[in-house]
Design an enzyme around this catalytic site. Structure first.
Site, mmCIF file in Angstrom:
data_model
loop_
_atom_site.group_PDB
_atom_site.id
_atom_site.type_symbol
_atom_site.label_atom_id
_atom_site.label_comp_id
_atom_site.label_asym_id
_atom_site.label_seq_id
_atom_site.Cartn_x
_atom_site.Cartn_y
_atom_site.Cartn_z
ATOM 1 N N SER A 287 0.836 -1.198 0.000
ATOM 2 C CA SER A 287 0.000 0.000 0.000
ATOM 3 C C SER A 287 0.873 1.250 0.000
ATOM 4 C CB SER A 287 -0.901 0.028 1.235
ATOM 5 O OG SER A 287 -1.627 1.244 1.318
ATOM 6 N N TYR B 171 -2.347 -0.131 10.485
ATOM 7 C CA TYR B 171 -2.512 -0.647 9.118
ATOM 8 C C TYR B 171 -1.315 -0.247 8.262
ATOM 9 C CZ TYR B 171 -3.952 -0.890 4.268
ATOM 10 O OH TYR B 171 -3.981 -1.139 2.915
#
Length: 268
Positions: free
Chosen positions: A144, A157
């Site tokens: 990501s 995260y």
């Protein structure tokens, strides 16, 4: 170049979002797909769609919760005993969590870390050795943009995806010359079920220009995988932003991060 024709690809998290689109893109070229996720009904629907679009494609459905280590191990054992050779591993399964750490539920954080970090690594630990022994293989890890820069209000995260990003780069270096390639795709915001699962608490408000749809993300990711590219950042705007931030010294970035953190806490 990684040749996909006739190969067998295993895709985790294939029941929705980016994983489903990755399966659709790969399904145009590979000889066989192994679709892995918890929701069997969705996987069965996708399998029927893929075979209808390309009757020669062989699709195996495996409804497995990747947090269940025994079930994951048993699935891989069964594939091996059935003579299935995994040529391409797509490590896509994962989820996120928005909000200040002090307000988040620990059990959800723990499940997220187990899935994003441990399950991802277990799949690599099981499937990379046979690839090395054969002298060929390709890995696509879904990291990501959040893993490129610490992200207030989604710190855990972002840290889990920083692990995936760095693991991919390190593993790629380890596998140089073995015939096994490693590509990490680092999406920015992609409108999927991810947002619903992550929750809306302190979710950052971002301009529409930074969003990339799941189809584009999958297309660019598979194109990068075929080229043996080290890192893919889908979308022109997210790619420019990520590369700029990645190049900045941390000392220049920290004041901006602090402002983001204060905003997430309700300040200005």
């Amino acid at each position: 170049m990684n040749e996909l024709r006739g190969k067998t690809a295993l895709v985790t998290g294939a029941s929705a979002g980016i994983g489903r689109e990755l399966a659709r893109v790969l399904g145009r070229e590979v000889g066989a797909l192994v679709l892995v996720a918890r929701r069997r009904e969705r996987l069965d629907d996708l399998a029927r769609e893929l075979v209808a679009a390309r009757p020669g494609l062989r699709v195996l459905v495996r409804a497995v919760d990747l947090l269940d280590r025994k079930a994951l191990g048993a699935m891989l054992d069964d594939l091996g005993q059935a003579g299935e050779v995994i040529d391409v591993l797509v490590n896509n399964a994962g989820f996120g969590d928005y909000g200040l750490l002090e307000n988040r539920d620990w059990e959800k954080i723990e499940r997220m870390l187990e899935l994003n970090v441990v399950s991802t690594t277990m799949l690599l630990a099981r499937l990379v050795p046979p690839m090395v022994a054969r002298g060929s293989g390709a890995i696509l890890n879904v990291g990501s943009i959040a893993g490129i820069l610490p992200s207030p209000a989604m710190s855990t995260y972002a840290a889990s995806k920083a692990y995936v990003n760095h693991l991919s780069e390190g593993l790629r270096a380890e596998l140089a010359g073995t015939g096994v390639s490693v590509t990490v795709v680092c999406p920015g915001p992609v409108p999927t079920e991810f947002q619903e699962v992550a929750g809306s608490d302190a979710r950052p408000e971002l301009p529409k220009a930074v969003y990339v749809d799941a189809v584009t993300c999958a297309e660019e990711a598979v194109a990068g995988l075929k080229r043996g590219q080290a890192r893919v950042i889908p979308g022109v705007v997210p790619r420019a932003m990520a590369m700029t931030v990645d190049a900045l010294p941390k000392a220049l970035v920290r004041p901006f991060l602090s402002k983001m953190g204060k905003k997430a806490r309700g300040g200005r």
